[in-house]
Design a protein around this motif. Structure first.
Motif, PDB file in Angstrom:
ATOM      1  N   ALA A 173      29.443  42.855  55.101  1.00 32.72           N
ATOM      2  CA  ALA A 173      29.341  42.270  53.769  1.00 32.72           C
ATOM      3  C   ALA A 173      30.587  42.597  52.971  1.00 32.72           C
ATOM      4  CB  ALA A 173      28.102  42.800  53.064  1.00 32.72           C
ATOM      5  N   PHE A 174      31.213  41.567  52.400  1.00 34.40           N
ATOM      6  CA  PHE A 174      32.360  41.779  51.526  1.00 34.40           C
ATOM      7  C   PHE A 174      31.888  42.326  50.185  1.00 34.40           C
ATOM      8  CE2 PHE A 174      34.884  38.972  54.286  1.00 34.40           C
ATOM      9  CZ  PHE A 174      36.105  39.634  54.246  1.00 34.40           C
ATOM     10  N   LEU A 175      32.703  43.196  49.619  1.00 36.72           N
ATOM     11  CA  LEU A 175      32.469  43.737  48.287  1.00 36.72           C
ATOM     12  C   LEU A 175      33.604  43.282  47.385  1.00 36.72           C
ATOM     13  CD1 LEU A 175      31.455  47.388  49.236  1.00 36.72           C
ATOM     14  CD2 LEU A 175      29.927  45.508  48.569  1.00 36.72           C
ATOM     15  N   LEU A 176      33.267  42.899  46.166  1.00 42.36           N
ATOM     16  CA  LEU A 176      34.278  42.419  45.225  1.00 42.36           C
ATOM     17  C   LEU A 176      35.084  43.587  44.673  1.00 42.36           C
ATOM     18  CD1 LEU A 176      35.463  40.071  43.500  1.00 42.36           C
ATOM     19  CD2 LEU A 176      33.721  40.646  41.785  1.00 42.36           C
ATOM     20  N   LEU A 177      36.402  43.504  44.777  1.00 51.45           N
ATOM     21  CA  LEU A 177      37.273  44.462  44.098  1.00 51.45           C
ATOM     22  C   LEU A 177      37.607  43.963  42.701  1.00 51.45           C
ATOM     23  CD1 LEU A 177      38.935  47.082  44.205  1.00 51.45           C
ATOM     24  CD2 LEU A 177      40.871  45.688  45.021  1.00 51.45           C
ATOM     25  N   ASP A 178      38.006  42.685  42.585  1.00 47.40           N
ATOM     26  CA  ASP A 178      38.324  42.146  41.267  1.00 47.40           C
ATOM     27  C   ASP A 178      38.431  40.632  41.323  1.00 47.40           C
ATOM     28  OD1 ASP A 178      38.975  42.175  38.537  1.00 47.40           O
ATOM     29  OD2 ASP A 178      40.262  43.916  38.791  1.00 47.40           O
ATOM     30  N   ASP A 179      37.834  39.975  40.328  1.00 43.97           N
ATOM     31  CA  ASP A 179      38.063  38.539  40.134  1.00 43.97           C
ATOM     32  C   ASP A 179      38.739  38.268  38.796  1.00 43.97           C
ATOM     33  OD1 ASP A 179      36.042  38.894  38.283  1.00 43.97           O
ATOM     34  OD2 ASP A 179      34.575  37.619  39.311  1.00 43.97           O
ATOM     35  N   PHE A 180      39.058  39.340  38.054  1.00 42.95           N
ATOM     36  CA  PHE A 180      39.840  39.306  36.816  1.00 42.95           C
ATOM     37  C   PHE A 180      39.129  38.633  35.652  1.00 42.95           C
ATOM     38  CE2 PHE A 180      42.736  39.499  40.435  1.00 42.95           C
ATOM     39  CZ  PHE A 180      43.389  40.685  40.154  1.00 42.95           C
ATOM     40  N   ASP A 181      37.871  38.214  35.848  1.00 42.87           N
ATOM     41  CA  ASP A 181      37.174  37.498  34.786  1.00 42.87           C
ATOM     42  C   ASP A 181      36.577  38.423  33.729  1.00 42.87           C
ATOM     43  OD1 ASP A 181      37.778  35.088  35.951  1.00 42.87           O
ATOM     44  OD2 ASP A 181      35.862  34.880  36.986  1.00 42.87           O
ATOM     45  N   SER A 182      36.479  39.707  34.017  1.00 44.92           N
ATOM     46  CA  SER A 182      35.817  40.624  33.088  1.00 44.92           C
ATOM     47  C   SER A 182      36.742  41.145  32.000  1.00 44.92           C
ATOM     48  CB  SER A 182      35.229  41.816  33.851  1.00 44.92           C
ATOM     49  OG  SER A 182      36.264  42.580  34.451  1.00 44.92           O
ATOM     50  N   TYR A 183      38.027  40.856  32.095  1.00 38.88           N
ATOM     51  CA  TYR A 183      38.985  41.433  31.151  1.00 38.88           C
ATOM     52  C   TYR A 183      39.143  40.568  29.905  1.00 38.88           C
ATOM     53  CZ  TYR A 183      40.213  44.005  35.375  1.00 38.88           C
ATOM     54  OH  TYR A 183      40.161  44.773  36.511  1.00 38.88           O
ATOM     55  N   ASP A 184      39.250  41.244  28.781  1.00 37.34           N
ATOM     56  CA  ASP A 184      39.516  40.543  27.526  1.00 37.34           C
ATOM     57  C   ASP A 184      41.026  40.483  27.327  1.00 37.34           C
ATOM     58  OD1 ASP A 184      39.730  39.519  25.008  1.00 37.34           O
ATOM     59  OD2 ASP A 184      38.769  41.199  23.980  1.00 37.34           O
ATOM     60  N   ASN A 185      41.602  39.350  27.620  1.00 35.10           N
ATOM     61  CA  ASN A 185      43.054  39.228  27.506  1.00 35.10           C
ATOM     62  C   ASN A 185      43.466  38.464  26.248  1.00 35.10           C
ATOM     63  OD1 ASN A 185      42.610  36.529  28.049  1.00 35.10           O
ATOM     64  ND2 ASN A 185      43.411  36.589  30.127  1.00 35.10           N
ATOM     65  N   SER A 186      42.567  38.392  25.283  1.00 34.75           N
ATOM     66  CA  SER A 186      42.869  37.604  24.097  1.00 34.75           C
ATOM     67  C   SER A 186      43.953  38.243  23.235  1.00 34.75           C
ATOM     68  CB  SER A 186      41.597  37.415  23.262  1.00 34.75           C
ATOM     69  OG  SER A 186      41.058  38.675  22.876  1.00 34.75           O
ATOM     70  N   ALA A 187      44.034  39.575  23.247  1.00 31.88           N
ATOM     71  CA  ALA A 187      45.014  40.253  22.397  1.00 31.88           C
ATOM     72  C   ALA A 187      46.359  40.372  23.084  1.00 31.88           C
ATOM     73  CB  ALA A 187      44.500  41.637  22.013  1.00 31.88           C
ATOM     74  N   ASP A 188      46.361  40.713  24.346  1.00 31.85           N
ATOM     75  CA  ASP A 188      47.605  40.898  25.088  1.00 31.85           C
ATOM     76  C   ASP A 188      47.297  40.703  26.561  1.00 31.85           C
ATOM     77  OD1 ASP A 188      49.935  41.931  26.427  1.00 31.85           O
ATOM     78  OD2 ASP A 188      50.454  42.936  24.562  1.00 31.85           O
ATOM     79  N   THR A 189      47.919  39.725  27.183  1.00 29.46           N
ATOM     80  CA  THR A 189      47.571  39.387  28.556  1.00 29.46           C
ATOM     81  C   THR A 189      48.311  40.225  29.591  1.00 29.46           C
ATOM     82  OG1 THR A 189      49.260  37.652  28.660  1.00 29.46           O
ATOM     83  CG2 THR A 189      47.057  37.023  27.915  1.00 29.46           C
TER      84      THR A 189
END
Length: 267
Positions: free
Chosen positions: A9-25
Motif C-alpha cells: 500500500a502506498f502512503l502519501l508523503l505530500d500532495d501540497f494541497d494542505s498548505y496555505d500559500n496565500s501570504a507567501d508561496t
C-alpha cells in the motif's frame, strides 16, 4: 532489475494541497518549514525559484530554472518515508516539465541528508537521482544506468507518473526508474541505475532526504505533485489509475496505449 514483490500500500508523503500559500508561496514559508528552499537570502532560506502554487492538480511544488541550482528539499529522518540500509522501497510522484524557451536541467531524488543538498552543483548531492533535461520542446527523463536505453521522451506541458524502485543494498545499491503518461502502464526507463556520487556520499547509508533542484534555462519549470512511498517494489498507481496488470489486459482491447521510450546511443 530489482525483482518484483507483492504490491504494498502506498502512503502519501505530500500532495501540497494542505498548505496555505496565500501570504507567501515560497516553500519555506508556505509549508511551515516542511519543505525548505535551497537558497539563503537572509530571510529564512526562501527563494522565488521554488514555490507551492495553484496548478491544475490543486497545488503543486514548482521548481524553476534560470538560476544556479535552486529548489526545495525535505528531511525524512525518523519517518517511514526514509529508506534504511538493506531496504527496498518504491517512491512515486508526478512531474510536468514546461518552458517558455529555456532548456531543462532538473535533479530529483534521494540523499543521506538534507545537509548534502545545496545550491552548488546539485548533481553531486544525490545517491538516487533521476533527472529531466534537454531542449525546451523535447524534455527527457533519465536515470544513468548500465544500459544505453535510459533517455525517455516527455512532452512539454504534460503530467507524467514516475516510479523509483530503490534497493538500498549495503554494498551494491541501485534503483529502477519507470514512467508513464496518463493512465498508461509503467514503462521501464532504466534498470539497475547507478548509485551516484559515492566518492562524496558513500553507499551503506540510510537515505533521509528528498530533493528537487533546478538550474536550466530561464522560463523552464518542473512541477511536482502527489508524492507517495511504499515498502518493497510496487508499480501500482496510487492516484487512482488501474494497476499495470489491469492496464495490460485492457490494452489488448485497444483501450489503453503504452508509453514508449527512446533507445539512445548515449550511455
Amino acid at each position: 532489475m530489482i525483482s518484483q514483490t507483492a504490491s504494498a500500500a502506498f502512503l502519501l508523503l505530500d500532495d501540497f494541497d494542505s498548505y496555505d500559500n496565500s501570504a507567501d508561496t515560497r516553500t519555506s514559508l508556505a509549508t511551515g518549514g516542511v519543505w525548505m528552499s535551497e537558497f539563503d537570502d537572509g530571510v529564512g532560506g526562501i527563494t522565488s525559484n521554488s514555490n507551492v502554487l495553484a496548478t491544475d492538480k490543486g497545488q503543486s511544488l514548482v521548481t524553476k530554472g534560470g538560476a544556479a541550482w535552486r529548489g526545495a528539499d525535505r528531511d525524512l529522518t525518523g519517518t517511514d518515508a526514509a529508506i534504511a540500509v538493506g531496504e527496498t522501497k518504491t517512491y512515486f510522484w508526478q512531474v510536468q516539465a514546461t518552458s517558455t524557451g529555456g532548456g531543462f536541467d532538473f535533479m530529483m531524488g534521494l540523499s543521506p541528508s538534507v545537509d548534502n543538498i545545496d545550491i552548488t552543483n546539485a548533481w553531486q548531492d544525490f545517491n538516487v537521482m533521476p533527472f529531466v533535461n534537454n531542449a525546451a520542446d523535447t524534455p527527457f527523463i533519465n536515470a544513468d544506468g548500465p544500459d544505453a536505453e535510459w533517455w525517455a521522451p516527455m512532452n512539454p506541458d504534460e503530467w507524467y507518473n514516475v516510479w523509483v524502485v530503490v534497493n538500498n543494498d549495503a554494498t551494491s545499491p541501485s534503483y529502477d526508474l519507470y514512467y508513464s503518461a496518463g493512465s498508461d502502464a509503467p514503462t521501464l526507463v532504466s534498470n539497475d541505475a547507478y548509485w551516484r556520487n559515492t566518492d562524496l556520499l558513500p553507499a551503506g547509508q540510510a537515505l533521509n532526504a528528498m530533493g528537487f533542484m533546478a538550474a536550466g534555462g530561464e522560463g523552464s519549470t518542473l512541477m511536482i505533485d502527489n508524492i507517495y512511498y511504499a515498502a518493497g517494489s510496487d508499480l501500482s498507481n496510487p492516484v487512482g489509475v488501474p494497476e499495470p496488470s489491469t492496464l495490460a489486459l485492457c490494452s489488448l482491447f485497444g483501450m489503453f496505449g503504452t508509453a514508449t521510450y527512446l533507445r539512445s546511443r548515449w550511455g
